[in-house]
Design an enzyme around this catalytic site. Structure first.
Site, PDB file in Angstrom:
ATOM      1  N   GLU A 179      -8.744  -4.043  -6.452  1.00 44.90           N
ATOM      2  CA  GLU A 179      -7.489  -3.379  -6.071  1.00 44.90           C
ATOM      3  C   GLU A 179      -6.343  -3.925  -6.911  1.00 44.90           C
ATOM      4  O   GLU A 179      -6.324  -5.100  -7.301  1.00 44.90           O
ATOM      5  CB  GLU A 179      -7.209  -3.535  -4.567  1.00 44.90           C
ATOM      6  CG  GLU A 179      -6.151  -2.539  -4.096  1.00 44.90           C
ATOM      7  CD  GLU A 179      -6.087  -2.346  -2.579  1.00 44.90           C
ATOM      8  OE1 GLU A 179      -6.751  -3.087  -1.837  1.00 44.90           O
ATOM      9  OE2 GLU A 179      -5.338  -1.437  -2.148  1.00 44.90           O
ATOM     10  N   ASP A 191      -3.369  -4.881  -6.637  1.00 43.85           N
ATOM     11  CA  ASP A 191      -2.535  -6.062  -6.332  1.00 43.85           C
ATOM     12  C   ASP A 191      -3.175  -7.354  -6.852  1.00 43.85           C
ATOM     13  O   ASP A 191      -2.506  -8.393  -6.916  1.00 43.85           O
ATOM     14  CB  ASP A 191      -2.225  -6.172  -4.834  1.00 43.85           C
ATOM     15  CG  ASP A 191      -3.426  -6.020  -3.938  1.00 43.85           C
ATOM     16  OD1 ASP A 191      -4.338  -5.257  -4.280  1.00 43.85           O
ATOM     17  OD2 ASP A 191      -3.449  -6.670  -2.873  1.00 43.85           O
ATOM     18  N   HIS A 222     -12.270  -5.984   1.040  1.00 41.76           N
ATOM     19  CA  HIS A 222     -11.751  -4.836   1.715  1.00 41.76           C
ATOM     20  C   HIS A 222     -12.244  -3.499   1.158  1.00 41.76           C
ATOM     21  O   HIS A 222     -12.100  -2.454   1.786  1.00 41.76           O
ATOM     22  CB  HIS A 222     -10.221  -5.000   1.604  1.00 41.76           C
ATOM     23  CG  HIS A 222      -9.317  -3.886   1.666  1.00 41.76           C
ATOM     24  ND1 HIS A 222      -8.398  -3.556   0.711  1.00 41.76           N
ATOM     25  CD2 HIS A 222      -9.154  -2.982   2.664  1.00 41.76           C
ATOM     26  CE1 HIS A 222      -7.688  -2.540   1.074  1.00 41.76           C
ATOM     27  NE2 HIS A 222      -8.111  -2.163   2.242  1.00 41.76           N
ATOM     28  N   TYR A 225      -2.519  -8.613   9.694  1.00 44.38           N
ATOM     29  CA  TYR A 225      -3.291  -8.315   8.479  1.00 44.38           C
ATOM     30  C   TYR A 225      -4.694  -7.845   8.865  1.00 44.38           C
ATOM     31  O   TYR A 225      -5.191  -6.839   8.365  1.00 44.38           O
ATOM     32  CB  TYR A 225      -3.342  -9.585   7.634  1.00 44.38           C
ATOM     33  CG  TYR A 225      -3.986  -9.488   6.289  1.00 44.38           C
ATOM     34  CD1 TYR A 225      -3.223  -9.386   5.134  1.00 44.38           C
ATOM     35  CD2 TYR A 225      -5.366  -9.548   6.153  1.00 44.38           C
ATOM     36  CE1 TYR A 225      -3.815  -9.330   3.879  1.00 44.38           C
ATOM     37  CE2 TYR A 225      -5.968  -9.488   4.917  1.00 44.38           C
ATOM     38  CZ  TYR A 225      -5.181  -9.386   3.780  1.00 44.38           C
ATOM     39  OH  TYR A 225      -5.772  -9.339   2.545  1.00 44.38           O
ATOM     40  N   HIS A 279     -12.048  -8.624  -6.520  1.00 43.52           N
ATOM     41  CA  HIS A 279     -11.687  -7.352  -5.880  1.00 43.52           C
ATOM     42  C   HIS A 279     -10.813  -6.581  -6.856  1.00 43.52           C
ATOM     43  O   HIS A 279      -9.868  -7.139  -7.418  1.00 43.52           O
ATOM     44  CB  HIS A 279     -10.948  -7.678  -4.577  1.00 43.52           C
ATOM     45  CG  HIS A 279     -10.409  -6.525  -3.825  1.00 43.52           C
ATOM     46  ND1 HIS A 279     -10.959  -5.263  -3.885  1.00 43.52           N
ATOM     47  CD2 HIS A 279      -9.359  -6.424  -2.962  1.00 43.52           C
ATOM     48  CE1 HIS A 279     -10.266  -4.458  -3.085  1.00 43.52           C
ATOM     49  NE2 HIS A 279      -9.289  -5.139  -2.531  1.00 43.52           N
ATOM     50  N   ASP A 288      -9.352 -10.654  -0.140  1.00 39.22           N
ATOM     51  CA  ASP A 288      -8.474 -10.186   0.948  1.00 39.22           C
ATOM     52  C   ASP A 288      -8.784 -10.846   2.298  1.00 39.22           C
ATOM     53  O   ASP A 288      -7.875 -11.072   3.104  1.00 39.22           O
ATOM     54  CB  ASP A 288      -8.607  -8.668   1.108  1.00 39.22           C
ATOM     55  CG  ASP A 288      -7.773  -7.904   0.080  1.00 39.22           C
ATOM     56  OD1 ASP A 288      -6.838  -8.482  -0.491  1.00 39.22           O
ATOM     57  OD2 ASP A 288      -8.068  -6.714  -0.135  1.00 39.22           O
ATOM     58  N   HIS A 326       0.858  -1.205   0.000  1.00 40.40           N
ATOM     59  CA  HIS A 326       0.000   0.000   0.000  1.00 40.40           C
ATOM     60  C   HIS A 326       0.881   1.237   0.000  1.00 40.40           C
ATOM     61  O   HIS A 326       0.811   2.056   0.924  1.00 40.40           O
ATOM     62  CB  HIS A 326      -0.917   0.052   1.238  1.00 40.40           C
ATOM     63  CG  HIS A 326      -2.169  -0.753   1.110  1.00 40.40           C
ATOM     64  ND1 HIS A 326      -2.956  -1.049   2.207  1.00 40.40           N
ATOM     65  CD2 HIS A 326      -2.772  -1.313   0.046  1.00 40.40           C
ATOM     66  CE1 HIS A 326      -3.988  -1.773   1.789  1.00 40.40           C
ATOM     67  NE2 HIS A 326      -3.898  -1.938   0.490  1.00 40.40           N
ATOM     68  N   HIS A 370      -4.080 -13.467  -0.536  1.00 38.11           N
ATOM     69  CA  HIS A 370      -2.721 -13.259  -0.028  1.00 38.11           C
ATOM     70  C   HIS A 370      -2.360 -14.401   0.916  1.00 38.11           C
ATOM     71  O   HIS A 370      -3.202 -14.864   1.705  1.00 38.11           O
ATOM     72  CB  HIS A 370      -2.618 -11.956   0.777  1.00 38.11           C
ATOM     73  CG  HIS A 370      -2.820 -10.722  -0.031  1.00 38.11           C
ATOM     74  ND1 HIS A 370      -1.906 -10.260  -0.956  1.00 38.11           N
ATOM     75  CD2 HIS A 370      -3.832  -9.824  -0.052  1.00 38.11           C
ATOM     76  CE1 HIS A 370      -2.343  -9.145  -1.511  1.00 38.11           C
ATOM     77  NE2 HIS A 370      -3.515  -8.854  -0.975  1.00 38.11           N
TER      78      HIS A 370
HETATM   79 FE1  FEO Z   1      -7.537  -4.912  -1.054  1.00 37.49          FE
HETATM   80 FE2  FEO Z   1      -5.120  -7.316  -1.557  1.00 37.49          FE
HETATM   81  O1  FEO Z   1      -6.196  -5.842  -1.988  1.00 37.49           O
END
Ligand code: FEO
Length: 397
Positions: free
Chosen positions: A81, A83, A146, A193, A79, A165, A23, A226
Site C-alpha cells: 500500500e 503509505d 491488511h 485502528y 506491504h 499494518d 485512506h 504506523h
Molecule cells: Fe495497509 Fe498502512 O497500509
C-alpha cells in the site's frame, strides 16, 4: 532523524503530525500518524518499507544522511500500500538492481501500482535472507493484514517482528516506544485502528496469532508500520488485545446511533437510553447522532459494544442517508456477535424501521426484536413506551 531500535536496527520513517484524514477521506486520524521504515545494518544493509509519497524527498534526504544509499543490499516490502511504498520508485531509481523481497501477491500489487519490472524476489512463509553476523530475516506471509500481499518480517538474534499494518496505531510520535506514549491515547488509537482497518479480517488475525505461537519465535519487540513500537511487557499485551478483538469482542456497552430531521428520533434515542440505564445501571450507553459524529469513532464504539440500536425517521420511504452510510460501513467492517434493533419516528407510511431491521440482519447483526417506531412527534405516552422499550431491550442482550 534516524532513531535507534536495537543494536544495528534504526527507525528511518516519517512522523506525519498534520494528517487528519487517511485512506482518502475514509479514516479520521485525530493524532496524525507515523510511516515507519526500518534500516538494518549487519553484513548486509536492508531497508524495510518506505513512507507515503508526499514525503519521498524528505525520506531519501534523511536516509542518505544515515546510510550510503548505494550500500543498501536489499529492500523488504512488507506491504504494497502506497503509505509504505510511496518512496520506492525514486529510491529504486538510485539503486536499480537492488533485490526487492515481498510476497508473490506483493509482486502483483507493486507492478499494479508502479508498472516497473524491479528485481523482485518473491518469498513465502519460512523463507529467509541471511544478513550476516549470524542473523537472518525470516518472512511470514500475513495475507489480509491488511491486503493479500502483506507479510511480516522477523529478525533473528534481535528478536524483532516487523508487523507492517498489524499492531499499528494512527498516532504521530517521535518517542518510538508505546510505553513512552500517553496510554489513554495509545490504547484508544490502537483499538480504533483495529476496529476500522483490521476488524474485517479477524479470522486471519486469529489464525496468524496462533501460527506465531506455533513458530515459537522469541519476540522482544513488535515494530509496526504506523505509530509506536511495542517492547517488553507491551508485546504480550498488544498480542492479547488482538486475540480478544479478533474473537467477537464486546464490552458491557450499548451504542445508540441515529439521525433525526426535527428531533423526534433524537428524543426516542435518549429515552430508550434512559430505559436501558434504569434496567441496568452498570451498562455504558452512548448516544450518537450519525450526521454529527466522526464515523470512525462511532464504528469504534459499536465495535466495543454488545448491541447497537439504529434509529432513523422515515424519509422518502427510506432511512436518512447518514444512517444508510453507517450501515454500509458496518457491512464492510463485519463486526461479529452484535445484537441490534431499529427505531424511529414516522408521519404516514413508516418504511424506515423495517428497512433498517432488514439491513441489520443482512449484514450479520442479530435483530432481537422489531424495535420501536412512533407516529409523529413523541408525546408523554411515546416517551414512556421508549423507556419501557429500553428496559426490555437490555433484557434480551
Ligand atoms: Fe495497509 Fe498502512 O497500509
Amino acid at each position: 532523524m534516524a532513531r535507534l531500535i536495537k543494536n544495528n536496527v534504526h527507525w528511518v520513517g516519517k512522523v506525519d503530525w498534520e494528517l487528519r484524514m487517511f485512506h482518502g477521506d475514509e479514516l479520521s486520524t485525530h493524532y496524525g500518524t507515523n510511516y515507519n521504515a526500518y534500516l538494518i545494518r549487519e553484513e548486509k544493509t536492508v531497508l524495510i518499507d518506505t513512507v507515503w509519497s508526499p514525503f519521498t524527498e524528505e525520506f531519501l534526504r534523511e536516509l542518505s544522511q544515515t546510510v550510503d544509499i548505494q550500500k543498501i543490499d536489499a529492500i523488504v516490502v512488507n506491504h504494497a500500500e502506497i503509505d509504505h511504498t510511496g518512496a520506492l520508485k525514486d529510491l529504486i531509481a538510485l539503486i536499480p538492481h537492488v533485490p526487492v523481497y515481498c510476497t508473490h501477491n506483493g509482486v502483483k500489487s507493486l507492478k499494479g501500482h508502479f508498472h516497473q519490472d524491479w528485481n523482485f524476489k518473491p518469498v513465502r512463509t519460512g523463507d529467509t535472507l541471511d544478513i550476516g553476523h549470524g542473523k537472518k530475516l525470516m518472512f511470514i506471509e500475513a495475507a489480509m493484514l491488511h491486503w493479500p500481499d502483506t507479510m511480516f518480517t522477523y529478525l533473528t538474534g534481535d528478536n524483532i517482528l516487523f508487523s507492517t499494518d498489524a499492531f499499528g496505531q494512527h498516532l504521530a510520535t517521535d518517542l518510538v516506544w508505546a510505553d513512552l506514549v500517553d496510554p489513554w491515547i495509545l490504547w484508544e488509537e490502537d483499538m480504533k485502528y483495529y476496529a476500522n482497518i483490521i476488524a474485517p479480517w479477524g479470522k486471519s488475525v486469529d489464525a496468524k496469532l496462533k501460527e506465531l505461537k506455533t513458530l515459537s519465535l522469541p519476540i522482544d519487540m513488535i515494530c509496526p508500520s504506523h505509530g509506536a513500537c511495542w517492547r517488553g511487557a507491551d508485546v504480550p499485551k498488544a498480542m492479547e488485545k488482538y486475540t480478544a478483538w479478533a474473537n467477537m469482542y464486546q464490552e458491557n456497552r450499548v451504542a445508540i446511533v441515529y439521525d433525526t430531521i426535527w428531533g423526534g428520533t433524537r428524543v426516542m434515542a435518549e429515552e430508550i437510553a434512559k430505559g436501558i440505564r434504569l434496567a441496568d445501571p452498570k451498562v455504558v450507553v452512548n448516544v450518537m447522532n450519525l450526521a454529527k459524529s466522526d464515523k470512525n469513532d462511532v464504528a469504534t464504539e459499536v465495535f466495543r459494544s454488545k448491541a447497537v440500536l439504529v434509529g432513523s425517521p422515515s424519509h422518502n420511504k427510506c432511512a436518512l442517508s447518514s444512517v444508510g452510510a453507517f450501515l454500509e460501513e458496518m457491512r464492510g467492517l463485519s463486526f461479529k456477535g452484535k445484537k441490534s434493533a431499529a427505531f424511529g419516528c414516522y408521519g404516514w407510511s413508516g418504511e424506515a424501521q423495517k428497512r433498517l431491521n432488514d439491513t441489520l440482519r443482512d449484514i450479520g447483526f442479530e435483530v432481537v426484536d422489531e424495535g420501536i417506531k412512533n407516529l409523529w412527534e413523541p408525546d408523554a405516552g411515546a416517551i414512556e413506551r421508549c423507556i419501557e422499550y429500553g428496559k426490555q431491550f437490555i433484557g434480551k442482550i
